[in-house]
Design a protein around this motif. Structure first.
Motif, mmCIF file in Angstrom:
data_model
loop_
_atom_site.group_PDB
_atom_site.id
_atom_site.type_symbol
_atom_site.label_atom_id
_atom_site.label_comp_id
_atom_site.label_asym_id
_atom_site.label_seq_id
_atom_site.Cartn_x
_atom_site.Cartn_y
_atom_site.Cartn_z
ATOM 1 N N VAL A 8 0.871 -1.174 0.000
ATOM 2 C CA VAL A 8 0.000 0.000 0.000
ATOM 3 C C VAL A 8 0.909 1.225 0.000
ATOM 4 C CG1 VAL A 8 -1.865 1.221 1.178
ATOM 5 C CG2 VAL A 8 -1.758 -1.283 1.277
ATOM 6 N N ASP A 9 0.878 1.961 -1.094
ATOM 7 C CA ASP A 9 1.748 3.120 -1.273
ATOM 8 C C ASP A 9 1.356 4.248 -0.325
ATOM 9 O OD1 ASP A 9 2.390 5.821 -2.986
ATOM 10 O OD2 ASP A 9 3.858 4.231 -3.352
ATOM 11 N N ASP A 10 2.347 5.028 0.104
ATOM 12 C CA ASP A 10 2.102 6.166 0.996
ATOM 13 C C ASP A 10 1.108 7.175 0.424
ATOM 14 O OD1 ASP A 10 3.643 5.380 3.136
ATOM 15 O OD2 ASP A 10 5.344 6.667 2.645
ATOM 16 N N TYR A 71 -25.481 3.350 7.925
ATOM 17 C CA TYR A 71 -24.482 3.953 7.056
ATOM 18 C C TYR A 71 -24.755 5.451 6.907
ATOM 19 C CZ TYR A 71 -22.426 5.420 2.629
ATOM 20 O OH TYR A 71 -21.750 6.118 1.657
ATOM 21 N N GLN A 72 -23.678 6.265 7.021
ATOM 22 C CA GLN A 72 -23.813 7.716 6.914
ATOM 23 C C GLN A 72 -22.960 8.324 5.807
ATOM 24 O OE1 GLN A 72 -25.943 9.732 8.736
ATOM 25 N NE2 GLN A 72 -26.762 7.764 9.380
ATOM 26 N N GLY A 73 -21.809 7.701 5.529
ATOM 27 C CA GLY A 73 -20.897 8.265 4.546
ATOM 28 C C GLY A 73 -19.536 7.616 4.665
ATOM 29 N N LEU A 74 -18.532 8.310 4.145
ATOM 30 C CA LEU A 74 -17.182 7.763 4.099
ATOM 31 C C LEU A 74 -16.181 8.805 4.589
ATOM 32 C CD1 LEU A 74 -17.569 6.248 0.517
ATOM 33 C CD2 LEU A 74 -17.706 4.992 2.680
ATOM 34 N N ALA A 75 -15.109 8.333 5.179
ATOM 35 C CA ALA A 75 -14.021 9.219 5.596
ATOM 36 C C ALA A 75 -12.767 8.799 4.837
ATOM 37 C CB ALA A 75 -13.786 9.124 7.100
ATOM 38 N N THR A 76 -11.986 9.789 4.414
ATOM 39 C CA THR A 76 -10.787 9.505 3.629
ATOM 40 C C THR A 76 -9.542 10.089 4.284
ATOM 41 O OG1 THR A 76 -11.136 11.488 2.276
ATOM 42 C CG2 THR A 76 -12.054 9.423 1.447
ATOM 43 N N GLY A 77 -8.469 9.349 4.175
ATOM 44 C CA GLY A 77 -7.183 9.814 4.686
ATOM 45 C C GLY A 77 -6.067 9.198 3.862
ATOM 46 N N LEU A 78 -4.892 9.776 3.968
ATOM 47 C CA LEU A 78 -3.744 9.274 3.219
ATOM 48 C C LEU A 78 -2.957 8.259 4.048
ATOM 49 C CD1 LEU A 78 -2.411 12.545 1.547
ATOM 50 C CD2 LEU A 78 -3.588 10.628 0.436
ATOM 51 N N THR A 79 -2.480 7.244 3.364
ATOM 52 C CA THR A 79 -1.683 6.206 4.012
ATOM 53 C C THR A 79 -0.491 6.818 4.741
ATOM 54 O OG1 THR A 79 -2.373 4.586 2.372
ATOM 55 C CG2 THR A 79 -0.353 4.110 3.580
ATOM 56 N N MET A 80 0.188 7.790 4.114
ATOM 57 C CA MET A 80 1.378 8.370 4.747
ATOM 58 C C MET A 80 1.042 9.031 6.084
ATOM 59 S SD MET A 80 2.334 11.760 2.528
ATOM 60 C CE MET A 80 1.481 11.559 0.988
ATOM 61 N N ASP A 81 -0.123 9.649 6.190
ATOM 62 C CA ASP A 81 -0.506 10.289 7.456
ATOM 63 C C ASP A 81 -0.765 9.253 8.541
ATOM 64 O OD1 ASP A 81 -0.284 12.860 6.416
ATOM 65 O OD2 ASP A 81 -2.369 12.880 5.729
ATOM 66 N N VAL A 82 -1.374 8.136 8.159
ATOM 67 C CA VAL A 82 -1.621 7.056 9.116
ATOM 68 C C VAL A 82 -0.285 6.481 9.596
ATOM 69 C CG1 VAL A 82 -2.586 4.736 9.365
ATOM 70 C CG2 VAL A 82 -3.887 6.513 8.175
ATOM 71 N N ARG A 83 0.633 6.286 8.685
ATOM 72 C CA ARG A 83 1.941 5.727 9.065
ATOM 73 C C ARG A 83 2.733 6.693 9.936
ATOM 74 N NH1 ARG A 83 2.739 2.933 3.214
ATOM 75 N NH2 ARG A 83 1.857 0.910 3.790
ATOM 76 N N ARG A 84 2.542 7.972 9.759
ATOM 77 C CA ARG A 84 3.223 8.958 10.620
ATOM 78 C C ARG A 84 2.758 8.854 12.074
ATOM 79 N NH1 ARG A 84 2.419 13.642 6.399
ATOM 80 N NH2 ARG A 84 4.195 13.223 5.072
#
Length: 153
Positions: A8-10, A71-84
C-alpha cells in the motif's frame, strides 16, 4: 480487474465506512470511528484505488451485516498520514480485493486490558486519526454508487 499491488503506497487514499450512532457526533467524526472493535487489533479500511462507487457499495454491504448501525458516509485519509502516527497499513485481500487494515502501535490480546498509560496514548492516537481523515456525508445514502465529491485525496 488485476490484483492490487500488496504494498500500500504512501500516496494511496484509505476509505473508512462511517456509521451512526457510533462514529459521529452531529456531522463531526468521533475518535471511535478509528477504534477497532474490542475483539480486534486492526481497523478495516478500503483502498480507494478500487474506485469511489466500489468503496461506497462495499461499505454498505459490510454494514448490512452489522446490527444497530446506519451507514452515513465515508471518511478519507492518506496512508502516509496514518503511518506517521506509528500505525501500519497492510493489504488484506483475504476478505475482498481492496481491503486493508490499519494496525495501531498498541496491538494486544482482547482478554488483556491496556495499562492506563497505553490507554491515554491510544486515546490521543484515535483523536489524531480524526484530524487526518476527512468526513464525506453521503448525499444519496439509499442509492448504489457514490454521488459525493471524489474520494481520492
Amino acid at each position: 480487474m488485476a490484483p492490487l499491488d500488496p504494498k500500500v503506497d504512501d500516496s494511496e487514499t484509505l476509505v473508512r465506512v462511517i456509521k451512526s450512532p457510533f462514529h459521529l457526533k452531529g456531522k463531526k467524526l468521533k475518535k471511535q470511528a478509528f477504534q477497532p472493535p474490542r475483539t480486534k487489533q486492526d481497523l478495516s479500511v478500503i483502498r480507494q484505488v478500487m474506485g469511489d462507487d466500489f468503496c461506497k457499495n462495499k461499505g454498505v454491504e459490510l454494514l448490512a451485516q452489522a446490527t444497530n448501525a446506519k451507514y452515513q458516509g465515508l471518511a478519507t485519509g492518506l496512508t502516509m498520514d496514518v503511518r506517521r502516527l506509528s500505525a501500519k497499513v497492510i493489504d488484506y485481500p483475504q476478505d475482498f480485493m481492496g481491503h486493508a487494515h490499519i494496525v495501531s502501535f498498541a496491538a494486544h490480546s482482547p482478554d488483556e486490558p491496556h495499562s492506563p498509560e497505553v490507554m491515554e496514548k491510544l486515546d490521543n492516537y484515535y483523536a489524531k486519526m480524526v484530524e487526518h481523515f476527512l468526513y464525506h456525508p453521503d448525499p444519496k445514502p439509499e442509492v448504489a454508487g457514490w454521488y459525493g465529491p471524489s474520494l481520492k485525496r
